[in-house]
Enzyme design. Structure first.
Site, PDB file in Angstrom:
ATOM      1  N   LYS A 143      38.744  33.306  35.644  1.00 14.61           N
ATOM      2  CA  LYS A 143      37.378  33.321  35.371  1.00 14.61           C
ATOM      3  C   LYS A 143      37.185  33.399  33.742  1.00 14.61           C
ATOM      4  O   LYS A 143      37.819  34.044  33.218  1.00 14.61           O
ATOM      5  CB  LYS A 143      36.660  34.375  35.918  1.00 14.61           C
ATOM      6  CG  LYS A 143      36.419  34.285  37.288  1.00 14.61           C
ATOM      7  CD  LYS A 143      35.878  35.382  38.019  1.00 14.61           C
ATOM      8  CE  LYS A 143      35.485  35.279  39.623  1.00 14.61           C
ATOM      9  NZ  LYS A 143      34.583  36.472  40.160  1.00 14.61           N
ATOM     10  N   ARG A 180      44.230  37.485  49.001  1.00 13.42           N
ATOM     11  CA  ARG A 180      43.988  38.153  47.881  1.00 13.42           C
ATOM     12  C   ARG A 180      43.861  39.888  47.993  1.00 13.42           C
ATOM     13  O   ARG A 180      44.433  40.656  47.517  1.00 13.42           O
ATOM     14  CB  ARG A 180      42.997  37.754  47.119  1.00 13.42           C
ATOM     15  CG  ARG A 180      42.715  38.460  45.860  1.00 13.42           C
ATOM     16  CD  ARG A 180      41.533  37.455  45.028  1.00 13.42           C
ATOM     17  NE  ARG A 180      40.883  38.193  43.911  1.00 13.42           N
ATOM     18  CZ  ARG A 180      41.221  38.438  42.435  1.00 13.42           C
ATOM     19  NH1 ARG A 180      42.570  37.597  42.533  1.00 13.42           N
ATOM     20  NH2 ARG A 180      40.752  38.733  41.729  1.00 13.42           N
ATOM     21  N   ARG A 240      43.049  33.726  43.105  1.00 12.57           N
ATOM     22  CA  ARG A 240      41.910  33.034  43.531  1.00 12.57           C
ATOM     23  C   ARG A 240      42.136  31.578  44.070  1.00 12.57           C
ATOM     24  O   ARG A 240      43.208  30.967  43.419  1.00 12.57           O
ATOM     25  CB  ARG A 240      40.625  32.985  42.785  1.00 12.57           C
ATOM     26  CG  ARG A 240      40.328  34.457  42.369  1.00 12.57           C
ATOM     27  CD  ARG A 240      39.071  34.423  41.096  1.00 12.57           C
ATOM     28  NE  ARG A 240      38.638  35.811  40.595  1.00 12.57           N
ATOM     29  CZ  ARG A 240      39.362  36.368  39.579  1.00 12.57           C
ATOM     30  NH1 ARG A 240      40.369  35.587  38.942  1.00 12.57           N
ATOM     31  NH2 ARG A 240      39.009  37.684  39.474  1.00 12.57           N
ATOM     32  N   HIS A 251      40.507  34.240  50.330  1.00 14.38           N
ATOM     33  CA  HIS A 251      40.494  35.610  49.479  1.00 14.38           C
ATOM     34  C   HIS A 251      40.872  36.682  50.490  1.00 14.38           C
ATOM     35  O   HIS A 251      41.176  38.026  49.707  1.00 14.38           O
ATOM     36  CB  HIS A 251      38.717  35.863  49.208  1.00 14.38           C
ATOM     37  CG  HIS A 251      38.366  36.629  48.180  1.00 14.38           C
ATOM     38  ND1 HIS A 251      38.614  35.817  46.788  1.00 14.38           N
ATOM     39  CD2 HIS A 251      37.792  37.677  48.051  1.00 14.38           C
ATOM     40  CE1 HIS A 251      38.271  36.697  45.849  1.00 14.38           C
ATOM     41  NE2 HIS A 251      37.863  37.745  46.510  1.00 14.38           N
ATOM     42  N   TYR A 256      40.193  49.039  46.254  1.00 21.90           N
ATOM     43  CA  TYR A 256      41.421  48.831  46.987  1.00 21.90           C
ATOM     44  C   TYR A 256      42.037  50.327  47.649  1.00 21.90           C
ATOM     45  O   TYR A 256      42.870  50.715  48.250  1.00 21.90           O
ATOM     46  CB  TYR A 256      42.396  48.155  46.598  1.00 21.90           C
ATOM     47  CG  TYR A 256      41.953  46.673  46.421  1.00 21.90           C
ATOM     48  CD1 TYR A 256      41.886  45.776  47.707  1.00 21.90           C
ATOM     49  CD2 TYR A 256      41.557  46.177  45.544  1.00 21.90           C
ATOM     50  CE1 TYR A 256      41.523  44.463  47.530  1.00 21.90           C
ATOM     51  CE2 TYR A 256      41.135  44.897  44.953  1.00 21.90           C
ATOM     52  CZ  TYR A 256      40.848  43.959  46.446  1.00 21.90           C
ATOM     53  OH  TYR A 256      40.548  42.806  46.221  1.00 21.90           O
ATOM     54  N   HIS A 302      41.168  41.336  37.298  1.00 19.67           N
ATOM     55  CA  HIS A 302      39.823  42.088  37.213  1.00 19.67           C
ATOM     56  C   HIS A 302      39.674  42.583  35.738  1.00 19.67           C
ATOM     57  O   HIS A 302      40.441  43.108  35.005  1.00 19.67           O
ATOM     58  CB  HIS A 302      40.020  43.167  38.074  1.00 19.67           C
ATOM     59  CG  HIS A 302      39.813  42.970  39.647  1.00 19.67           C
ATOM     60  ND1 HIS A 302      40.325  43.782  40.756  1.00 19.67           N
ATOM     61  CD2 HIS A 302      39.142  41.673  40.195  1.00 19.67           C
ATOM     62  CE1 HIS A 302      40.159  43.104  41.679  1.00 19.67           C
ATOM     63  NE2 HIS A 302      39.479  42.070  41.607  1.00 19.67           N
TER      64      HIS A 302
END
Length: 311
Positions: free
Chosen positions: A187, A260, A163, A257, A292, A283
């Protein structure tokens, strides 16, 4: 909008923001998004005469979301705002700031989980070739340094799928160029190791050779610095990526993004397994990574034709 809230609501939101930042380790961007959604909620409650946070009901929350929908908010926005309300009221009840949790039964609409446009492999190659050509054309040392930085930024974004906030947070010690790895703080303060390929490592080495031209003393250990010498800002990286993609004919106008998304898509198209892609992207749920898989139908069909005895 904050001035229209009750004093109690402002104090609660301030404490909640500190909880998100200090205890849960969320990024400033995420904290702003959550508190912004809740500010919208409490401003709505003031307008309808229900400004006391302790008196909010499930019906109040549903009315708020219905008004948002009627005003044109999409399902993704409604889902985020209902999640913000659930998180806030659960925290407020758990810490005895309110007597009951009105959001416990709050449901939000399912989001149509479609991938945004992404760049194709040949477009990504053209993008990086165009940035490399700009480096070769540079003359002044400052121009050379800035262009090597830009190339390294885009190479790392596309190679690693990190990110933009993670890229801006990278320090010099986070690179293991011998093994082609980056140590990334993601995150929630979770750390992970992400591989990068040879071109990204070479672009990083070239940038580090001229980093001192741009870096000011206040940059500290920041891997990437902006034109003013401090740690590079996410807004600068977004502008950089938009400008770079504008050099590629027919490429979509995407930000970091988008790179990404492209990296994840191209990994799966190339045969990478879903769990590995999940780890690389950071994730927490495999369901997010599964977004995806629908773009890899051709790969799945080829695998079926190669492997099944009755294909």
């Amino acid at each position: 909008m904050a001035e229209s809230l009750t004093t109690e609501a402002q104090l609660l939101l301030g404490a909640f923001g500190e909880h998100l930042r200090l205890e849960r380790g969320l990024s400033p961007h995420t904290v702003r998004a959550y508190t912004g959604d809740l500010t919208n909620l409490f401003a709505h409650l003031v307008r309808v005469g229900e400004g006391d946070p302790g008196q909010v009901t499930l019906a109040d929350l549903r009315t708020w979301l219905a008004n948002q929908h009627a005003g044109g908010a999409d399902r993704a926005t409604l889902q985020r705002r209902s999640a913000a309300a659930r998180t806030f009221f659960a925290w407020a009840r758990r810490t005895d700031r309110i007597a009951s949790d009105p959001a416990q039964a709050l449901r939000s609409p399912k989001v149509d989980r479609r991938l945004p446009p992404t760049v194709e492999v040949d477009q990504a190659r053209s993008l990086l070739d165009a940035l490399a050509a700009r480096v070769a054309e540079a003359g002044e040392p400052g121009d050379v340094a800035a262009r090597r930085r830009d190339l390294a930024v885009v190479e790392v974004l596309y190679a690693s799928g990190i990110r933009v906030s993670e890229l801006c947070g990278l320090d010099l010690g986070d690179i293991d160029d011998q093994r082609g790895l980056l140590r990334v703080l993601g995150k929630g303060g979770k750390q992970r190791t992400v591989p990068v390929g040879g071109p990204a490592v070479r672009a990083l080495d070239a940038w580090l050779g001229v980093r001192s031209v741009l870096a000011a003393p206040g940059a500290g250990q920041a891997l990437f610095v902006g034109d003013r010498g401090g740690r590079i800002d996410p807004r600068v990286v977004r502008r950089l990526v938009h400008r770079a993609l504008a050099m590629v004919p027919d490429a979509p106008d995407l930000g970091p993004h988008g790179l990404r998304h492209a990296m994840a898509t191209h990994l799966l198209e190339g045969g990478a397994d879903l769990r590995s892609v999940q780890e690389i992207l950071g994730h927490s749920s495999l369901a997010t990574t599964q977004l995806y898989t629908h773009v890899s139908g051709d790969r799945l069909r080829r695998a079926y034709q190669q492997a099944h005895p009755r294909a």
